[in-house]
Design a protein around this motif. Sequence first.
Motif, mmCIF file in Angstrom:
data_model
loop_
_atom_site.group_PDB
_atom_site.id
_atom_site.type_symbol
_atom_site.label_atom_id
_atom_site.label_comp_id
_atom_site.label_asym_id
_atom_site.label_seq_id
_atom_site.Cartn_x
_atom_site.Cartn_y
_atom_site.Cartn_z
ATOM 1 N N ASN A 90 0.820 -1.220 0.000
ATOM 2 C CA ASN A 90 0.000 0.000 0.000
ATOM 3 C C ASN A 90 0.843 1.253 0.000
ATOM 4 O O ASN A 90 0.337 2.332 -0.268
ATOM 5 N N LYS A 91 2.123 1.108 0.378
ATOM 6 C CA LYS A 91 2.971 2.292 0.469
ATOM 7 C C LYS A 91 3.605 2.641 -0.870
ATOM 8 O O LYS A 91 4.194 3.711 -1.020
ATOM 9 N N ILE A 92 3.558 1.718 -1.809
ATOM 10 C CA ILE A 92 4.167 2.005 -3.108
ATOM 11 C C ILE A 92 3.156 2.777 -3.949
ATOM 12 O O ILE A 92 2.083 2.264 -4.265
ATOM 13 N N LYS A 93 3.514 4.018 -4.238
ATOM 14 C CA LYS A 93 2.585 4.827 -5.044
ATOM 15 C C LYS A 93 3.304 5.298 -6.288
ATOM 16 O O LYS A 93 4.483 5.664 -6.234
ATOM 17 N N LYS A 94 2.588 5.274 -7.402
ATOM 18 C CA LYS A 94 3.225 5.753 -8.629
ATOM 19 C C LYS A 94 3.106 7.277 -8.706
ATOM 20 O O LYS A 94 2.201 7.861 -8.082
ATOM 21 N N PRO A 95 4.010 7.957 -9.422
ATOM 22 C CA PRO A 95 3.960 9.418 -9.523
ATOM 23 C C PRO A 95 2.656 9.879 -10.175
ATOM 24 O O PRO A 95 2.100 9.171 -11.012
ATOM 25 N N ASP A 96 2.186 11.075 -9.762
ATOM 26 C CA ASP A 96 0.956 11.617 -10.343
ATOM 27 C C ASP A 96 1.116 11.859 -11.840
ATOM 28 O O ASP A 96 0.240 11.529 -12.632
ATOM 29 N N SER A 179 9.186 0.798 8.088
ATOM 30 C CA SER A 179 8.539 1.228 6.855
ATOM 31 C C SER A 179 7.637 2.439 7.072
ATOM 32 O O SER A 179 7.171 3.033 6.108
ATOM 33 N N ASN A 180 7.419 2.794 8.346
ATOM 34 C CA ASN A 180 6.503 3.903 8.632
ATOM 35 C C ASN A 180 6.930 5.194 7.953
ATOM 36 O O ASN A 180 6.111 5.920 7.386
ATOM 37 N N ALA A 181 8.229 5.459 8.028
ATOM 38 C CA ALA A 181 8.710 6.743 7.515
ATOM 39 C C ALA A 181 8.930 6.716 6.001
ATOM 40 O O ALA A 181 9.353 7.699 5.417
ATOM 41 N N CYS A 182 8.679 5.552 5.393
ATOM 42 C CA CYS A 182 8.954 5.428 3.963
ATOM 43 C C CYS A 182 7.740 5.893 3.166
ATOM 44 O O CYS A 182 6.713 5.219 3.150
ATOM 45 N N ASN A 183 7.862 7.062 2.561
ATOM 46 C CA ASN A 183 6.771 7.542 1.727
ATOM 47 C C ASN A 183 7.319 7.842 0.346
ATOM 48 O O ASN A 183 8.239 8.658 0.194
ATOM 49 N N PHE A 184 6.761 7.191 -0.639
ATOM 50 C CA PHE A 184 7.220 7.471 -1.994
ATOM 51 C C PHE A 184 6.690 8.828 -2.425
ATOM 52 O O PHE A 184 5.490 9.099 -2.306
ATOM 53 N N PRO A 185 7.567 9.716 -2.894
ATOM 54 C CA PRO A 185 7.077 11.002 -3.397
ATOM 55 C C PRO A 185 6.222 10.778 -4.650
ATOM 56 O O PRO A 185 6.557 9.918 -5.478
ATOM 57 N N ILE A 186 5.077 11.498 -4.716
ATOM 58 C CA ILE A 186 4.233 11.305 -5.898
ATOM 59 C C ILE A 186 4.274 12.516 -6.828
ATOM 60 O O ILE A 186 3.837 12.455 -7.966
ATOM 61 N N ALA A 187 4.841 13.616 -6.292
ATOM 62 C CA ALA A 187 4.948 14.785 -7.171
ATOM 63 C C ALA A 187 6.253 15.507 -6.866
ATOM 64 O O ALA A 187 6.868 15.258 -5.823
#
Lengths: 193, 389
Positions: A90-96, A179-187
Amino acid sequence: MSDVCTSPFCNAGWGELLSHMSPYGFANFGIAFGLGFSVVGAAWGIWLTGSSLVGAAVKAPRIRSKNLISVIFCEATAIYGVIMAIILANKIKKPDEESYQLPENWDFPGFYYAGYGMFSAGLSVGLTNIASGVSVGIAGSSCALADAQDASLFVKILIVEIFASALGIFGIIVGIIESNACNFPIAALDNGN
Amino acid sequence: MSTPKGPHGGLSDFNIHHGFIEALIRGMRCSFLKDADYHHITQCENLEDVKLNLSETDYADAVADMTVLTPSDLQAAAIKKLVTEFKYVRTQAVEPLATFLDFITYEYMIENIMLLLKGALSGRDINELLAQCHPLGMFKDSTMRSIPTFEPNAKGFADLYQTVLVDTPVGPYFAMFLQESSNAMGGEVRNVIEEVEIEIIKSSLIKYWIEDFTQYVEKLGGETAEIMGDLLKVRADTNAINITLNSFGTPLNEPAMRASDRKRLYPAVGHLYPSGTSMLTDVATEEELGRVLSLFPQYASIWGVHAAGSDKSIDDAFYERDVMSLELAFESQMHFGVFYAYVKLKEQEIRNLVWITECILQAQKDEINKFVPVFSFHAPWRASASKAR
């Protein structure tokens, strides 16, 4: 070793190799190892327990339902892996914005942090769960043998099993924190920052 | 003999191949007669009551179709039960456990061959002899029947080996015996064996078996080497002491024979080997044997039982010690020692049953408690622990 590559396009070493792999790749490998190793641990535990369980149940059929608890404990190890895999996935997000090139002001440190962090989180869950699965399995196998001889031993060995099972929980707790602090930048970052 | 003999695994992978079968044999541990069962059986006034009591134990099926229970019938039925269990375990086993289990049966094969040869010497009926053979050590019927037909002399034994025993698993031991006895006599094969009694042949074959088994167990390594290795060492020592003890008063105790023949019968393994067995070589009387054994703490007490001349024989002392060390094999998991221990402990139980029923039959109630119960809470080595609890 005469043909050492001297061209500027050549790989300079492990450091370059690791830093040039996509953080998305790292994150997904983290999920794969976390889930895969957990299932290996669970499967290992189940056959350790299961083979002893069926053997001991030949002479003492009463143990077979009670000792399924040992098998469930091993199975829990796989469930930890699944939980972690879902959290990580759920933490893996693709760029906008979809493009072949990331923008100049992309948050690269956060990007790499997320990739490595999720890789390590997956690995720590996976490896602890192998250890936990094997130890629950060995304890469960002894539990089945002991229960077949003396029913009063079942609860005592079950406590040992619970402690072995707790090893996997340590792994998943640390994995979640990691993994809490791991946020993939989306923009891309704002120019002002 | 091309079966792969890999390592048999440790804590984490033993169960791949042997988990089921090990659990099975450990489950069978609960089939041993309990203290309460022994208590009830020894209280019986006649064999009918014994049968009634046994029908509440694991021997229920074995005694069910007996109209009249006699000690020998009970023994035969109990051995048959043990053999059925063993055969079941053997069919489930994979390598390297399968070979390990085969090794256990070789001992009975040797005993059967010797029984047949001895029986042939005294001219007994072959069918009667076959009925006495231990079912664990049986060859094909035709093989069994042909063994006593050979002449009990050098040529006969050589023929016996070449035509019959060469195909059996114990053939190599027989070959080693023939080889060694011809070497000892300077290559004179002909006259060697006539002079050697059957018991000596048997002792040599058992010695080769113990040494071979020890080698195999050591190759397996791990827990098996440790636990089974110790059981075999104890077994080897028992043999060495018994050979010495039984040789007193026979030609084997002649000074010339001691070094040449008796020394060869001592297994080259065990706690007594090599310093103890070399001292045993020079022993000529019981006192000297006692002096040698007093140097080995584990045997000093056993010898003490014999020397004290109490109503316990040295065999009883050995049995007691065997039961103790065999029970210890059950204290550890994931090794092969339990399979050997199970067979041997069951044998002890069968001996107990025969003893008790014989005592009842002959109305010898005073003697009835002279047996060694298996997994008893009243055993001397467990009594102190259970009191402390």
